[in-house]
Design an enzyme around this catalytic site. Structure first.
Site, PDB file in Angstrom:
ATOM      1  N   LYS A 137      -2.092   3.002   3.103  1.00  0.00           N
ATOM      2  CA  LYS A 137      -1.851   2.170   4.283  1.00  0.00           C
ATOM      3  C   LYS A 137      -0.335   2.064   4.550  1.00  0.00           C
ATOM      4  CE  LYS A 137      -6.093  -0.546   3.703  1.00  0.00           C
ATOM      5  NZ  LYS A 137      -6.625  -1.922   3.481  1.00  0.00           N
ATOM      6  N   TYR A 169     -12.438   0.677  11.520  1.00  0.00           N
ATOM      7  CA  TYR A 169     -12.868  -0.619  10.981  1.00  0.00           C
ATOM      8  C   TYR A 169     -13.930  -1.286  11.858  1.00  0.00           C
ATOM      9  CZ  TYR A 169      -9.297  -0.769   7.256  1.00  0.00           C
ATOM     10  OH  TYR A 169      -8.558  -0.536   6.116  1.00  0.00           O
ATOM     11  N   PHE A 179      -9.934 -11.977  10.449  1.00  0.00           N
ATOM     12  CA  PHE A 179      -8.737 -11.210  10.073  1.00  0.00           C
ATOM     13  C   PHE A 179      -8.612  -9.882  10.831  1.00  0.00           C
ATOM     14  CE2 PHE A 179     -12.107 -10.163   7.008  1.00  0.00           C
ATOM     15  CZ  PHE A 179     -12.131  -8.778   7.062  1.00  0.00           C
ATOM     16  N   ARG A 206     -13.232   4.059  -5.459  1.00  0.00           N
ATOM     17  CA  ARG A 206     -13.174   2.594  -5.303  1.00  0.00           C
ATOM     18  C   ARG A 206     -12.722   1.920  -6.605  1.00  0.00           C
ATOM     19  NH1 ARG A 206     -13.904  -0.037  -0.275  1.00  0.00           N
ATOM     20  NH2 ARG A 206     -15.071  -1.691  -1.309  1.00  0.00           N
ATOM     21  N   THR A 246     -10.945  -5.517  -3.278  1.00  0.00           N
ATOM     22  CA  THR A 246     -10.286  -5.754  -1.982  1.00  0.00           C
ATOM     23  C   THR A 246      -9.109  -6.713  -2.149  1.00  0.00           C
ATOM     24  OG1 THR A 246     -12.396  -5.372  -0.884  1.00  0.00           O
ATOM     25  CG2 THR A 246     -10.690  -6.492   0.404  1.00  0.00           C
ATOM     26  N   ARG A 303      -4.479  -1.200  -6.739  1.00  0.00           N
ATOM     27  CA  ARG A 303      -4.147  -2.524  -6.189  1.00  0.00           C
ATOM     28  C   ARG A 303      -3.731  -3.498  -7.290  1.00  0.00           C
ATOM     29  NH1 ARG A 303      -9.464  -2.445  -2.289  1.00  0.00           N
ATOM     30  NH2 ARG A 303      -8.531  -1.529  -0.418  1.00  0.00           N
ATOM     31  N   ASN A 333      -2.909  -4.594   0.879  1.00  0.00           N
ATOM     32  CA  ASN A 333      -3.466  -4.035  -0.364  1.00  0.00           C
ATOM     33  C   ASN A 333      -3.291  -2.519  -0.514  1.00  0.00           C
ATOM     34  OD1 ASN A 333      -5.424  -3.311   1.440  1.00  0.00           O
ATOM     35  ND2 ASN A 333      -7.091  -4.470   0.473  1.00  0.00           N
ATOM     36  N   HIS A 347      -6.869   2.421   1.115  1.00  0.00           N
ATOM     37  CA  HIS A 347      -8.261   2.339   1.574  1.00  0.00           C
ATOM     38  C   HIS A 347      -9.069   3.399   0.858  1.00  0.00           C
ATOM     39  CE1 HIS A 347     -11.798   2.441   4.203  1.00  0.00           C
ATOM     40  NE2 HIS A 347     -11.683   3.757   4.124  1.00  0.00           N
ATOM     41  N   GLU A 403     -15.930   8.633   8.145  1.00  0.00           N
ATOM     42  CA  GLU A 403     -14.471   8.461   8.158  1.00  0.00           C
ATOM     43  C   GLU A 403     -13.769   9.820   8.152  1.00  0.00           C
ATOM     44  OE1 GLU A 403     -13.828   5.780   4.850  1.00  0.00           O
ATOM     45  OE2 GLU A 403     -14.710   4.091   5.925  1.00  0.00           O
TER      46      GLU A 403
HETATM   47  N1  UDP Z   1      -8.944  -7.746   4.762  1.00  0.00           N
HETATM   48  C1  UDP Z   1      -8.140  -8.850   5.036  1.00  0.00           C
HETATM   49  N2  UDP Z   1      -8.640 -10.102   4.770  1.00  0.00           N
HETATM   50  C2  UDP Z   1      -9.886 -10.282   4.271  1.00  0.00           C
HETATM   51  C3  UDP Z   1     -10.685  -9.171   3.997  1.00  0.00           C
HETATM   52  C4  UDP Z   1     -10.189  -7.906   4.248  1.00  0.00           C
HETATM   53  O1  UDP Z   1      -7.022  -8.696   5.504  1.00  0.00           O
HETATM   54  O2  UDP Z   1     -10.270 -11.451   4.051  1.00  0.00           O
HETATM   55  C5  UDP Z   1      -8.405  -6.398   5.024  1.00  0.00           C
HETATM   56  C6  UDP Z   1      -7.952  -5.692   3.744  1.00  0.00           C
HETATM   57  O3  UDP Z   1      -6.779  -4.942   4.054  1.00  0.00           O
HETATM   58  C7  UDP Z   1      -9.114  -4.790   3.435  1.00  0.00           C
HETATM   59  C8  UDP Z   1      -9.565  -4.390   4.850  1.00  0.00           C
HETATM   60  O4  UDP Z   1      -9.403  -5.588   5.603  1.00  0.00           O
HETATM   61  O5  UDP Z   1      -8.728  -3.685   2.655  1.00  0.00           O
HETATM   62  C9  UDP Z   1     -10.983  -3.913   4.972  1.00  0.00           C
HETATM   63  O6  UDP Z   1     -11.852  -4.861   4.387  1.00  0.00           O
HETATM   64  P1  UDP Z   1     -13.044  -4.407   3.438  1.00  0.00           P
HETATM   65  O7  UDP Z   1     -13.907  -5.587   3.213  1.00  0.00           O
HETATM   66  O8  UDP Z   1     -13.677  -3.168   3.993  1.00  0.00           O
HETATM   67  O9  UDP Z   1     -12.274  -4.103   2.067  1.00  0.00           O
HETATM   68  P2  UDP Z   1     -11.981  -2.704   1.327  1.00  0.00           P
HETATM   69  O10 UDP Z   1     -13.155  -1.805   1.584  1.00  0.00           O
HETATM   70  O11 UDP Z   1     -10.701  -2.152   1.910  1.00  0.00           O
HETATM   71  O12 UDP Z   1     -11.809  -3.064  -0.121  1.00  0.00           O
HETATM   72 MG    MG Z   2     -14.064  -1.257   3.369  1.00  0.00          MG
END
Ligand code: UDP
Ligand code: MG
Length: 152
Positions: A13, A53, A61, A89, A95, A106, A116, A119, A130
């Site tokens: 990112k 997204y 958010f 992952r 996350t 992370r 974070n 992705h 994707e």
């Molecule tokens: N995110 C955020 N606040 C939240 C949850 C998610 O800013 O409360 C952001 C964070 O950068 C995250 C992205 O949104 O990586 C996508 O969310 P997802 O739940 O898909 O998490 P990921 O798959 O990236 O772990």
């Molecule tokens: Mg995700």
């Protein structure tokens, strides 16, 4: 081994790029044994990121997430190998970086959920979606010389 063909979409990112973590993140996937099949630096538009997204549209958010992701270039990549989606992952961590184990990307380099640094696709189906979105031109097929040292 059919599962070796599994692919995942991994992205550094804008904060990861600004913090000079591109090489570190690529190095972890390389050293783990995954094969790089696509790579580019992209400054994505908000419209493109809204597609990426789409599942999160409506979350409080979401606007901040799109703004952050559009704030600078990202490194878009496809990595291929055994159990690539799930293992990718695990390598990223949770996350929320505060809940990510030390040793994960992370957990080693981030503190805030909204910064974070990386992705990773959360399912094989989403990975394929994707990959199509970020690499409509397709990915590169080749064999790794060291494959017989990575897989039995
Ligand atoms: N995110 C955020 N606040 C939240 C949850 C998610 O800013 O409360 C952001 C964070 O950068 C995250 C992205 O949104 O990586 C996508 O969310 P997802 O739940 O898909 O998490 P990921 O798959 O990236 O772990
Ligand atoms: Mg995700």
């Amino acid at each position: 081994m059919a599962s070796v063909k599994e692919r995942t979409y991994i992205m550094v990112k804008p904060d990861g790029v600004q913090r000079n973590l591109v090489g570190e993140i690529i190095g972890r996937f390389e050293k783990r044994g995954f094969k790089l099949t696509a790579l580019k630096l992209v400054h994505a538009s908000p419209e493109h990121l809204e597609k990426h997204y789409a599942d999160l549209a409506g979350k409080p958010f979401f606007p901040g997430l799109i703004k952050y992701m559009a704030s600078g270039p990202v490194v878009a990549m496809v990595w291929e190998g055994l159990d690539a989606v799930k293992t990718g992952r695990v390598m990223l961590g949770a996350t929320n970086p505060l809940q990510s184990p030390v040793g994960s990307i992370r957990g080693d380099f981030a503190l805030a959920v909204g910064r974070n640094i990386c992705h990773g696709s959360d399912s094989v189906e989403n990975a394929e979606k994707e990959i199509k979105l970020w690499f409509p031109e397709g990915t590169i097929q080749y064999s790794l010389a060291q494959e017989s040292m990575i897989y039995e």
